[in-house]
Design a protein around this motif. Structure first.
Motif, PDB file in Angstrom:
ATOM      1  N   TRP A 283       0.903  -1.170  -0.025  1.00 55.64           N
ATOM      2  CA  TRP A 283      -0.033  -0.072   0.120  1.00 55.64           C
ATOM      3  C   TRP A 283       0.695   1.104  -0.060  1.00 55.64           C
ATOM      4  N   LEU A 284       0.980   1.752  -1.228  1.00 53.75           N
ATOM      5  CA  LEU A 284       1.579   3.116  -1.257  1.00 53.75           C
ATOM      6  C   LEU A 284       0.838   4.409  -2.010  1.00 53.75           C
ATOM      7  N   ASN A 285      -0.474   4.354  -1.292  1.00 51.39           N
ATOM      8  CA  ASN A 285      -1.172   5.147  -1.913  1.00 51.39           C
ATOM      9  C   ASN A 285      -1.900   6.225  -0.871  1.00 51.39           C
ATOM     10  N   ALA A 286      -1.289   6.161   0.303  1.00 51.11           N
ATOM     11  CA  ALA A 286      -2.176   7.055   1.255  1.00 51.11           C
ATOM     12  C   ALA A 286      -1.081   7.755   2.009  1.00 51.11           C
ATOM     13  N   ASN A 287       0.102   7.701   1.994  1.00 48.41           N
ATOM     14  CA  ASN A 287       1.363   8.555   2.606  1.00 48.41           C
ATOM     15  C   ASN A 287       1.115   8.155   4.023  1.00 48.41           C
ATOM     16  N   GLU A 288       0.799   6.807   4.360  1.00 48.21           N
ATOM     17  CA  GLU A 288       0.985   6.345   5.694  1.00 48.21           C
ATOM     18  C   GLU A 288       2.241   5.983   6.049  1.00 48.21           C
ATOM     19  N   PHE A 289       2.505   6.024   7.491  1.00 48.11           N
ATOM     20  CA  PHE A 289       3.946   5.247   7.892  1.00 48.11           C
ATOM     21  C   PHE A 289       3.543   3.575   7.500  1.00 48.11           C
ATOM     22  N   PRO A 290       4.483   3.013   6.843  1.00 50.57           N
ATOM     23  CA  PRO A 290       4.177   1.343   6.368  1.00 50.57           C
ATOM     24  C   PRO A 290       4.387   0.328   7.678  1.00 50.57           C
ATOM     25  N   LEU A 291       4.737   0.875   8.912  1.00 50.90           N
ATOM     26  CA  LEU A 291       4.578  -0.259   9.987  1.00 50.90           C
ATOM     27  C   LEU A 291       3.718   0.528  11.040  1.00 50.90           C
ATOM     28  N   PRO A 292       3.274  -0.521  11.804  1.00 51.15           N
ATOM     29  CA  PRO A 292       2.572   0.141  13.016  1.00 51.15           C
ATOM     30  C   PRO A 292       3.638   0.239  14.272  1.00 51.15           C
ATOM     31  N   VAL A 293       3.167   1.230  15.061  1.00 52.06           N
ATOM     32  CA  VAL A 293       3.678   1.647  16.127  1.00 52.06           C
ATOM     33  C   VAL A 293       2.722   1.113  17.395  1.00 52.06           C
TER      34      VAL A 293
ATOM     35  N   LYS B 165      13.426   8.976  14.468  1.00 51.96           N
ATOM     36  CA  LYS B 165      14.369   7.672  14.058  1.00 51.96           C
ATOM     37  C   LYS B 165      13.624   7.036  12.561  1.00 51.96           C
ATOM     38  N   HIS B 166      12.279   7.191  12.620  1.00 54.29           N
ATOM     39  CA  HIS B 166      11.358   6.492  11.394  1.00 54.29           C
ATOM     40  C   HIS B 166      11.618   7.505  10.375  1.00 54.29           C
ATOM     41  N   VAL B 167      11.615   8.779  10.799  1.00 51.15           N
ATOM     42  CA  VAL B 167      11.656   9.774   9.461  1.00 51.15           C
ATOM     43  C   VAL B 167      13.176   9.656   8.976  1.00 51.15           C
ATOM     44  N   ALA B 168      14.105   9.619   9.686  1.00 55.44           N
ATOM     45  CA  ALA B 168      15.418   9.498   9.204  1.00 55.44           C
ATOM     46  C   ALA B 168      15.476   8.127   8.182  1.00 55.44           C
ATOM     47  N   GLU B 169      14.894   6.964   8.703  1.00 51.20           N
ATOM     48  CA  GLU B 169      14.827   5.663   7.829  1.00 51.20           C
ATOM     49  C   GLU B 169      14.258   5.998   6.524  1.00 51.20           C
ATOM     50  N   LEU B 170      12.814   6.767   6.645  1.00 52.24           N
ATOM     51  CA  LEU B 170      12.143   7.031   5.558  1.00 52.24           C
ATOM     52  C   LEU B 170      12.952   7.990   4.317  1.00 52.24           C
ATOM     53  N   ASN B 171      13.483   8.974   5.177  1.00 50.77           N
ATOM     54  CA  ASN B 171      14.274   9.978   4.118  1.00 50.77           C
ATOM     55  C   ASN B 171      15.557   9.256   3.353  1.00 50.77           C
ATOM     56  N   SER B 172      16.089   8.301   4.102  1.00 54.83           N
ATOM     57  CA  SER B 172      17.186   7.940   3.387  1.00 54.83           C
ATOM     58  C   SER B 172      16.738   6.707   2.157  1.00 54.83           C
ATOM     59  N   ARG B 173      15.395   6.133   2.456  1.00 52.05           N
ATOM     60  CA  ARG B 173      15.026   5.181   1.422  1.00 52.05           C
ATOM     61  C   ARG B 173      14.329   6.266   0.282  1.00 52.05           C
ATOM     62  N   ARG B 174      13.882   7.319   0.560  1.00 53.10           N
ATOM     63  CA  ARG B 174      13.457   8.042  -0.227  1.00 53.10           C
ATOM     64  C   ARG B 174      14.536   8.739  -1.213  1.00 53.10           C
ATOM     65  N   ALA B 175      15.760   8.768  -0.623  1.00 55.39           N
ATOM     66  CA  ALA B 175      17.000   9.208  -1.518  1.00 55.39           C
ATOM     67  C   ALA B 175      17.436   7.943  -2.658  1.00 55.39           C
ATOM     68  N   TRP B 176      17.301   6.833  -1.962  1.00 56.83           N
ATOM     69  CA  TRP B 176      17.577   5.628  -2.602  1.00 56.83           C
ATOM     70  C   TRP B 176      16.370   5.663  -3.935  1.00 56.83           C
ATOM     71  N   LEU B 177      15.117   5.700  -3.666  1.00 53.11           N
ATOM     72  CA  LEU B 177      14.056   5.758  -4.665  1.00 53.11           C
ATOM     73  C   LEU B 177      14.210   6.886  -5.752  1.00 53.11           C
ATOM     74  N   LEU B 178      14.905   8.162  -5.143  1.00 54.13           N
ATOM     75  CA  LEU B 178      14.992   9.063  -6.202  1.00 54.13           C
ATOM     76  C   LEU B 178      16.190   8.805  -7.003  1.00 54.13           C
TER      77      LEU B 178
ATOM     78  N   GLY C 156       7.342   3.226   1.363  1.00 56.59           N
ATOM     79  CA  GLY C 156       6.911   2.103   2.342  1.00 56.59           C
ATOM     80  C   GLY C 156       8.136   1.562   2.849  1.00 56.59           C
ATOM     81  N   THR C 157       8.136   0.263   3.277  1.00 57.38           N
ATOM     82  CA  THR C 157       9.404  -0.408   3.892  1.00 57.38           C
ATOM     83  C   THR C 157      10.459  -0.657   2.653  1.00 57.38           C
TER      84      THR C 157
END
Ligand SMILES: *Cc1c(COP(=O)(O)O)cnc(C)c1O
Length: 358
Positions: free
Chosen positions: A32-42, A266-279, A338-339
């Motif tokens: 699910w990559l359509n609602a800008n949710e965080f991909p894992l539950p807290v 911590k989650h934001v840092a992970e997502l931001n580096s994954r965003r760099a990979w996708l970009l 996502g993850t």
């Protein structure tokens, strides 16, 4: 004369197209990559187990902790059922239906127009410039009887920040006439860009925040409106008497504890580096025409034959957000980050599709 139920409804409700939320659009996916949710539950534990009493209207622990997190006073914070309720509360407190108007700059978040339509307030859209910045001269021309300007930064679905100099110019031209609502739903992904420090200079500035994105709590329905006390006092007049269920306040308080905020960062840092990979990956694909930079947890990209790409991914269980029909976004799909596995699956699927269609 007897009328059917449909005819009894208000005209604007009868003609209303409700917000096409990702949930409403459905799909049968596992990515699910359509609602800008965080991909894992807290995970949380409810500390308050009794529900026989009504909750506080503005739970103290929640507003105090959010104020501390945002660097503001508790009297500058209103908590509500998601930022979406904040969008509507501002309209209900400041706009006279049939007389006042709101203004926003598409492509942007869809709820500004849906809320205005529901309440019966005129809305004006002033399209963003080609670089997705504000068209200030065009806004200036449209300000007559506008009471609220909605401005989303970083903007959904484009992912860019609005130039702070332009925001200052917007605040100058609206001073004494209209509120400027800065929607900061994604500000945790670029915290240095927040306008919260500007509240002391601008009595007509309002900021919207949410726990739905970086805090991984979209299902909680908890958001915040930040403004000076005179604005907050008016909004409290129109909010429901018990906007937050007791378990919501309980979990929100935990999310805003020092530990909760640390985990979010911590989650934001992970997502931001994954965003760099996708970009890095996306522009290598032959199907991809253009990838827009992003300060958020999603990326907007333009594809050749985006309907076919969207459908093929959908059939494989990878659900993106189609922006093709959004003015100015022909061929664009929005991809929530996502993850790591989900991102890799997306790129692999796009690679296969690129080969297939070459
Ligand atoms: C997701 C989103 C919201 C809504 O947030 P909720 O707190 O879930 O209601 C508001 N504005 C923008 C720009 C969003 O993307």
């Amino acid at each position: 004369m007897s009328r059917n139920i449909e005819e009894l409804a208000r005209d604007n409700v009868r003609t209303l197209t409700p917000y096409q939320s990702a949930r409403r659009l459905g799909g049968n996916g596992d990515v699910w990559l359509n609602a800008n949710e965080f991909p894992l539950p807290v995970l949380f534990e409810l500390s308050q187990q009794t529900l026989n009493r009504y909750p506080e209207c503005q739970p103290k622990i929640v507003t105090e902790r959010y104020a501390a997190y945002a660097g503001l006073q508790p009297e500058q914070v209103l908590v509500s059922r998601g930022a979406d309720e904040g969008i509507e509360l501002v309209m209900r407190a400041f706009c006279e239906p049939g007389k006042d108007a709101i203004l926003f700059c598409p492509p942007t978040y869809g709820m500004y127009s849906v809320s205005a339509e529901t309440i019966g307030i005129e809305y004006r859209s002033v399209p963003a410039l080609e670089n997705w910045q504000l068209n200030l001269p065009a806004i200036a021309e449209q300000l007559d009887s506008v009471k609220v300007v909605y401005m989303c930064s970083p903007n959904n679905p484009t992912g860019n920040l609005i130039d702070p100099d332009d925001i200052r110019a917007l605040l100058a031209m609206t001073a004494g006439k209209a509120l400027v609502v800065a929607d900061e739903a994604y500000i945790e992904f670029c915290p240095q860009a927040t306008l919260s420090g500007w509240l002391q200079d601008y009595p007509h500035l309002v900021i919207l925040r949410t726990l739905s994105k970086a805090f991984a709590l979209a299902g909680l329905r908890c958001g915040f409106t930040l403004a000076n006390k005179p604005v907050i006092d008016l909004l409290i007049k129109v909010i429901a008497p018990y906007p937050l269920a007791t378990p919501v306040a309980d979990v929100a308080g935990q999310a805003l504890s020092n530990r909760g905020i640390e985990l979010m960062r911590k989650h934001v840092a992970e997502l931001n580096s994954r965003r760099a990979w996708l970009l890095e990956q996306l522009p290598r694909l032959s199907l991809v025409q253009q990838v827009f930079s992003s300060e958020t947890n999603y990326i907007l990209a333009r594809f050749t034959d985006s309907p076919a790409v969207f459908k093929s991914l959908w059939d494989q269980g990878i659900i993106l957000r189609d922006q093709n029909k959004n003015p100015g976004l022909a061929g664009c799909l929005r991809i929530s980050i996502g993850t790591r596995k989900e991102c890799e699956r997306l790129i692999a699927a796009l690679q296969a599709l690129s080969v297939e269609r070459a």
